[in-house]
Design an enzyme around this catalytic site. Structure first.
Site, PDB file in Angstrom:
ATOM      1  N   TRP A  14       0.836  -1.202   0.000  1.00  0.00           N
ATOM      2  CA  TRP A  14       0.000   0.000   0.000  1.00  0.00           C
ATOM      3  C   TRP A  14       0.870   1.251   0.000  1.00  0.00           C
ATOM      4  O   TRP A  14       0.519   2.269  -0.612  1.00  0.00           O
ATOM      5  CB  TRP A  14      -0.902   0.001   1.236  1.00  0.00           C
ATOM      6  CG  TRP A  14      -1.703   1.269   1.395  1.00  0.00           C
ATOM      7  CD1 TRP A  14      -2.823   1.637   0.704  1.00  0.00           C
ATOM      8  CD2 TRP A  14      -1.433   2.356   2.305  1.00  0.00           C
ATOM      9  NE1 TRP A  14      -3.270   2.869   1.127  1.00  0.00           N
ATOM     10  CE2 TRP A  14      -2.435   3.336   2.110  1.00  0.00           C
ATOM     11  CE3 TRP A  14      -0.457   2.582   3.262  1.00  0.00           C
ATOM     12  CZ2 TRP A  14      -2.473   4.523   2.841  1.00  0.00           C
ATOM     13  CZ3 TRP A  14      -0.498   3.770   3.990  1.00  0.00           C
ATOM     14  CH2 TRP A  14      -1.497   4.711   3.775  1.00  0.00           C
ATOM     15  N   HIS A  15       2.026   1.179   0.665  1.00  0.00           N
ATOM     16  CA  HIS A  15       2.910   2.333   0.697  1.00  0.00           C
ATOM     17  C   HIS A  15       3.615   2.543  -0.637  1.00  0.00           C
ATOM     18  O   HIS A  15       4.091   3.649  -0.904  1.00  0.00           O
ATOM     19  CB  HIS A  15       3.954   2.174   1.808  1.00  0.00           C
ATOM     20  CG  HIS A  15       3.386   2.332   3.181  1.00  0.00           C
ATOM     21  ND1 HIS A  15       2.731   1.304   3.843  1.00  0.00           N
ATOM     22  CD2 HIS A  15       3.358   3.390   4.036  1.00  0.00           C
ATOM     23  CE1 HIS A  15       2.333   1.736   5.033  1.00  0.00           C
ATOM     24  NE2 HIS A  15       2.701   2.977   5.170  1.00  0.00           N
ATOM     25  N   GLY A  16       3.692   1.518  -1.459  1.00  0.00           N
ATOM     26  CA  GLY A  16       4.313   1.665  -2.765  1.00  0.00           C
ATOM     27  C   GLY A  16       4.757   0.329  -3.332  1.00  0.00           C
ATOM     28  O   GLY A  16       5.050  -0.606  -2.596  1.00  0.00           O
TER      29      GLY A  16
END
Length: 635
Positions: free
Chosen positions: A410-412
């Protein structure tokens, strides 16, 4: 005059409405003055509340436009689509398959937008690697925008991530899901719903507000008591102090320098910068949410608590109950439980294992990571089927591991973010098994692990193995002490009650301190991969991030020159003092923090004004020439 109006009302990348900028506080002063005129304490009718909601929605949309320009259209589209879909879900509530179909449509639209803006580079690179082609990202929204103008002002070969898109998309997903499950009634007026989606204090970096928590507040009369006002002011000042004094100062004066070129700094300097980054990211993110909670409270709205002194945690699982609490609750409700939670494994469990294994293959270009993930999933499944007594525990751990990996992604879409999520997941799982182990088994496992790492370090002489050796020796020493104490207390009887009580109290305190230090150290080292992947172009994220992490590990795990430590402590004395001060304040007892927070809130207004002025003057002495954006704006 025309230029002044343009600066006020048109999007300007040089003057975004950030909590640390004067422009935001000027904006909020005007917003709040008009808000006070709309709110009439004598006429708290539903119509008056609707007017308040419409006004704050308009303000929030203006705020978002000033923050990221034309991406306001994405927010508007999501608001309209999910409002209409929720009406259909409610309409077909008696026909479950129709309601579920509309829910799926909502999730597909929302996650599709998130995937497009956040993972377009990842999917493009994946296709290029798999099929040997040379595809480029294409911004369809920029193309459409250029169709309405002759200048071709929007670049179609670059996709920019809209600020806050992850946060407001998670909110609308919670809304349609809560309507489907009957947790909340659908909002009848689209303007009221638009206010829920776009409420400006928490729009761009949370906390993530679930529909069942916030929508009932849409129809409650405004109330701001003397105590609530004081608490709101405290949170805003507290958040500004965290962000500007702690986070920005530590980043500009040490952390960014070390992470930009770790090879220029010694092992001790790299290690200190890594621990300082743990303080920076906490002060940055919790500082933002403190300000958001305070601003919202001034307008009569309650946002959920997002941080609860996470560095007091005694294990990784407790840490994630205290850190970014709104995201943790969201993931538990809308991902962990649907996967089967702590009961069983579902189709979704195995689907995500397969997909994550594929992602690992693409990110690393190696089958090794894919095989490891697949073997873990297969092993857990086989053991769960053959050992029924441990089935629920194994399924719970498998589902929580998937959630942590997806939390990393989700962060990348970076291999380093995946490592960060995976390490946190592994830490949670190992801690669960450790707590249910017999003490004799614990001691044996710890001795074998320490011996294995020691022999490996002697054989391969790698910096990362040297790091593990030092850490495992420290852990083993602590385990031996606790093991001996356990044997003594379980084999010797007849202690006087008072002595036993004192012994138990002292042991409890020491045990807590030991667990907190272990957990903080573990979380800090996982952040090495988190920080290395931040603020990087997607095309180079994996390579640069991995090099940064590798270089820092090599420096920390290499030979240390003790002569550097004292000069470093003196040269960076203000950084060291702020870091230590931040940790001391963080570790203060919760009751003491509540005491001084309440005393501030209830002090006479004239004294509160003086305290606020003094605090603002001190805070703004720490402002750097280049204002640092909030870390979580990139997510």
């Amino acid at each position: 005059m025309t230029e002044i109006l343009k600066n006020i009302f048109l999007y300007d990348t040089a003057h975004p409405l950030l909590f640390t900028h004067f422009y935001f506080w000027a904006f909020f002063a005007v917003v709040y003055a008009l808000f006070a005129l709309i709110i009439d304490r004598r006429a708290q009718s539903r119509g008056r509340m609707h007017m308040r909601n419409v006004y704050l929605m308009a303000v929030s949309w203006f705020f978002y436009y000033k923050t990221c320009g034309i991406f306001l259209l994405i927010l508007a589209f999501v608001t309209l689509s999910d409002w209409l879909i929720a009406q259909q879900i409610d309409k077909h509530r008696d026909t479950n398959w129709k309601a579920r179909t509309w829910l799926i449509i909502s999730v597909v639209i929302d996650l599709g937008l998130l995937a497009y803006f956040k993972y377009a580079y990842f999917f493009t690179n994946m296709l290029n690697d798999m099929f040997g082609c040379s595809l480029q990202v294409f911004d369809i929204f920029a193309y459409i925008g250029n169709g309405f103008s002759e200048s071709g002002r929007f670049l179609v070969d670059t996709i920019i991530l809209p600020v806050g898109i992850s946060f407001y998309l998670f909110q609308v997903i919670s809304y349609t899901s809560d309507v489907y499950h009957g947790r909340v009634e659908p909002v009848k007026n689209i303007l009221d719903f638009g206010f829920y989606v776009s409420f400006f204090p928490q729009l761009v970096a949370g906390p993530i507000v679930r529909a069942s928590e916030f929508i009932p507040q849409l129809y409650k009369p405004f109330h701001l008591g003397r105590k609530q006002f004081g608490i709101a002011v405290f949170w805003m000042i507290n958040g500004l102090a965290k962000k500007i004094i702690l986070s920005d100062y530590l980043a500009v004066n040490l952390i960014d320098r070390v992470f930009d070129n770790p090879l220029l700094f010694s092992g001790f300097e790299n290690l200190f910068a890594l621990f300082a980054y743990s303080m920076q990211v906490y002060a940055d993110f919790s500082g933002y949410t403190d300000i958001a909670i305070g601003v919202a409270l001034l307008m009569g709205f309650y946002l959920p608590k997002n941080f609860d002194s996470p560095y007091k945690s005694q294990n990784p699982q407790e840490f994630w109950r205290r850190w970014h609490m709104s995201l943790s609750r969201w993931l538990k409700t809308y991902l962990y439980i649907p996967l089967g939670g702590n009961r069983n494994a579902t189709f979704g469990t195995y689907f995500w294992i397969a997909l994550i294994a594929l992602i690992a293959l693409v990110l690393t270009g190696s089958w090794i990571a894919t095989i490891i993930i697949a073997v873990i999933g297969l092993t857990v499944t086989i053991v769960a089927l053959t050992v029924p007594s441990h089935r629920k525990l194994l399924y719970a751990n498998l589902n929580s591991f998937i959630v942590m990996l997806l939390g990393g992604l989700w962060h990348g879409a970076s291999w380093n973010f995946m490592i960060w999520g995976g390490l946190n997941g592994i830490g949670m799982i190992l801690n669960k098994f450790w707590r249910i182990m017999n003490w004799h088994i614990r001691m044996g496992v710890m001795l074998l692990l320490t011996a294995g790492v020691y022999v490996a370090d002697m054989h391969w002489q790698l910096p990362v193995l040297h790091l593990f050796k030092v850490w495992t020796i420290i852990l083993c020493a602590g385990t031996i002490i606790r093991y001996i104490y356990h044997l003594i207390t379980h084999s010797v009887n007849g202690f006087p009650a008072s002595a036993a009580s004192q012994r138990s109290g002292l042991t409890s305190i020491l045990s807590t301190i030991w667990a907190v230090i272990q957990t903080f150290t573990f979380i800090t080292f996982t952040r090495l991969f988190f920080r290395s992947s931040s603020n990087l172009d997607p095309a180079t994220a994996n390579q640069v991030a991995w090099e940064t992490a590798k270089n820092m590990v090599n420096q920390i795990g290499g030979a240390w020159d003790s002569r550097i430590i004292l000069p470093f402590m003196w040269e960076y004395r203000y950084v060291v003092i702020l870091f230590l001060l931040g940790m001391v304040i963080h570790w203060l007892p919760t009751k003491f923090k509540q005491w001084y927070r309440l005393n501030f809130a209830m002090m006479p207004l004239w004294l509160m004004v003086i305290c606020v002025v003094i605090a603002v003057v001190i805070i703004y002495q720490f402002i750097t020439a280049d204002m640092q954006p909030f870390i979580y704006f990139q997510f």
